[in-house]
Design a protein around this motif. Structure first.
Motif, PDB file in Angstrom:
ATOM      1  N   SER A  32       0.833  -1.208   0.000  1.00 38.13           N
ATOM      2  CA  SER A  32       0.000   0.000   0.000  1.00 38.13           C
ATOM      3  C   SER A  32       0.862   1.251   0.000  1.00 38.13           C
ATOM      4  O   SER A  32       0.590   2.217  -0.738  1.00 38.13           O
ATOM      5  CB  SER A  32      -0.922   0.005   1.227  1.00 38.13           C
ATOM      6  OG  SER A  32      -1.763  -1.127   1.238  1.00 38.13           O
ATOM      7  N   SER A  33       1.926   1.241   0.808  1.00 33.00           N
ATOM      8  CA  SER A  33       2.821   2.398   0.868  1.00 33.00           C
ATOM      9  C   SER A  33       3.513   2.647  -0.465  1.00 33.00           C
ATOM     10  O   SER A  33       3.592   3.795  -0.935  1.00 33.00           O
ATOM     11  CB  SER A  33       3.866   2.179   1.978  1.00 33.00           C
ATOM     12  OG  SER A  33       4.779   3.237   2.021  1.00 33.00           O
ATOM     13  N   ILE A  34       3.988   1.570  -1.091  1.00 32.67           N
ATOM     14  CA  ILE A  34       4.681   1.703  -2.380  1.00 32.67           C
ATOM     15  C   ILE A  34       3.731   2.211  -3.459  1.00 32.67           C
ATOM     16  O   ILE A  34       4.068   3.102  -4.254  1.00 32.67           O
ATOM     17  CB  ILE A  34       5.300   0.357  -2.796  1.00 32.67           C
ATOM     18  CG1 ILE A  34       6.490   0.025  -1.908  1.00 32.67           C
ATOM     19  CG2 ILE A  34       5.739   0.395  -4.260  1.00 32.67           C
ATOM     20  CD1 ILE A  34       7.645   0.983  -2.021  1.00 32.67           C
ATOM     21  N   VAL A  35       2.521   1.661  -3.492  1.00 34.91           N
ATOM     22  CA  VAL A  35       1.547   2.084  -4.505  1.00 34.91           C
ATOM     23  C   VAL A  35       1.179   3.555  -4.316  1.00 34.91           C
ATOM     24  O   VAL A  35       1.094   4.325  -5.285  1.00 34.91           O
ATOM     25  CB  VAL A  35       0.294   1.200  -4.445  1.00 34.91           C
ATOM     26  CG1 VAL A  35      -0.821   1.773  -5.319  1.00 34.91           C
ATOM     27  CG2 VAL A  35       0.619  -0.216  -4.897  1.00 34.91           C
ATOM     28  N   LEU A  36       0.976   3.970  -3.068  1.00 40.56           N
ATOM     29  CA  LEU A  36       0.635   5.366  -2.802  1.00 40.56           C
ATOM     30  C   LEU A  36       1.758   6.303  -3.235  1.00 40.56           C
ATOM     31  O   LEU A  36       1.510   7.340  -3.858  1.00 40.56           O
ATOM     32  CB  LEU A  36       0.348   5.554  -1.315  1.00 40.56           C
ATOM     33  CG  LEU A  36      -0.975   4.984  -0.796  1.00 40.56           C
ATOM     34  CD1 LEU A  36      -1.040   5.059   0.724  1.00 40.56           C
ATOM     35  CD2 LEU A  36      -2.154   5.729  -1.402  1.00 40.56           C
ATOM     36  N   LEU A  37       2.998   5.942  -2.910  1.00 45.79           N
ATOM     37  CA  LEU A  37       4.129   6.789  -3.276  1.00 45.79           C
ATOM     38  C   LEU A  37       4.346   6.837  -4.782  1.00 45.79           C
ATOM     39  O   LEU A  37       4.523   7.906  -5.375  1.00 45.79           O
ATOM     40  CB  LEU A  37       5.403   6.298  -2.586  1.00 45.79           C
ATOM     41  CG  LEU A  37       5.645   6.753  -1.148  1.00 45.79           C
ATOM     42  CD1 LEU A  37       6.947   6.163  -0.617  1.00 45.79           C
ATOM     43  CD2 LEU A  37       5.679   8.267  -1.050  1.00 45.79           C
ATOM     44  N   ARG A  38       4.328   5.655  -5.399  1.00 46.49           N
ATOM     45  CA  ARG A  38       4.634   5.601  -6.829  1.00 46.49           C
ATOM     46  C   ARG A  38       3.556   6.285  -7.663  1.00 46.49           C
ATOM     47  O   ARG A  38       3.856   6.900  -8.690  1.00 46.49           O
ATOM     48  CB  ARG A  38       4.804   4.141  -7.263  1.00 46.49           C
ATOM     49  CG  ARG A  38       6.041   3.475  -6.688  1.00 46.49           C
ATOM     50  CD  ARG A  38       7.314   4.050  -7.272  1.00 46.49           C
ATOM     51  NE  ARG A  38       7.412   3.798  -8.694  1.00 46.49           N
ATOM     52  CZ  ARG A  38       7.963   2.708  -9.212  1.00 46.49           C
ATOM     53  NH1 ARG A  38       8.476   1.779  -8.431  1.00 46.49           N
ATOM     54  NH2 ARG A  38       8.038   2.548 -10.513  1.00 46.49           N
ATOM     55  N   SER A  39       2.311   6.192  -7.239  1.00 39.68           N
ATOM     56  CA  SER A  39       1.248   6.861  -7.985  1.00 39.68           C
ATOM     57  C   SER A  39       1.282   8.370  -7.791  1.00 39.68           C
ATOM     58  O   SER A  39       0.696   9.112  -8.590  1.00 39.68           O
ATOM     59  CB  SER A  39      -0.120   6.312  -7.556  1.00 39.68           C
ATOM     60  OG  SER A  39      -0.324   6.510  -6.168  1.00 39.68           O
TER      61      SER A  39
END
Length: 217
Positions: A32-39
């Motif tokens: 979830s953290s990676i998806v939020l940051l990358r998006s």
């Protein structure tokens, strides 16, 4: 004279079965953290980042808890190894896991710094934010992903030699780890391979280590 306690009065510390849930928690929180940051990352130097402050803040909140859960996951794996633990492979396993975690925290800290800069006025933000984006991607996808691959390949070797995990799961771990070691890509899907693998391993441990049911009298 000080009173001494017999060994019977002490209780051996045991890893709670619920600790295996930590791998699932890590997989969910880290992904979830990676998806939020990358998006939220700008695709070009001129793309503003100010519109994603809440999204980035949420990712920064989730990342430390994902790291704590990953440490618990390492503890669960070492507990399952027990006396079968090999010093060489365990050193590689533990070292790569801690390096992966450190790089994840460094990458998140860079995101936090960029978020703070984006709230200031009079700062040339576009070029600075784009530079931070490239640093984050290199930390995550070049170094962090490779440490994750080393972590996986050391565990796969241990499982093949000890038989603690099914052979198909150890072979799958080998294939995924080699992919992470060889492939150089900034793709989000490459980053998500590791948390997905940790989740699968944790679910398997929870399923196998279920306490036997006691028949009713």
């Amino acid at each position: 004279m000080a009173r001494t306690q017999s060994d019977a009065e002490f209780h051996q510390l045991r890893t709670p079965r619920a600790a295996a849930v930590a791998g699932v928690v890590f997989g969910v929180l880290f992904a979830s953290s990676i998806v939020l940051l990358r998006s939220a990352l700008p695709g070009a130097a001129a793309t503003p980042w100010l519109h994603h402050q809440r999204q980035i803040t949420a990712a920064l909140i989730l990342a430390p808890f994902a790291g704590i859960a990953f440490l618990w996951f390492i503890g669960v794996i070492r507990d399952r190894l027990g006396n079968l633990e090999d010093r060489f492979f365990s050193t590689v396993f533990l070292g790569s896991g801690l390096l992966f975690l450190a790089m994840t925290f460094v990458s998140t800290a860079i995101a936090g710094g960029l978020l703070a800069v984006s709230r200031l006025s009079g700062v040339p933000q576009t070029d600075l934010v784009f530079f931070g984006r490239e640093v984050m991607l290199h930390v995550n996808n070049v170094y962090g992903v490779r440490m994750a691959g080393v972590f996986m390949i050391s565990l796969g070797t241990i499982w093949l030699r000890t038989g603690l995990m099914p052979r198909w799961l150890a072979v799958t771990t080998y294939l995924l780890s080699l992919t992470l070691l060889v492939v150089v890509s900034f793709s989000l899907w490459v980053t998500l391979v590791f948390p997905a693998w940790v989740t699968v391993i944790s679910v398997y441990i929870l399923a196998v280590d279920r306490p036997p049911s006691i028949p009713p009298d």
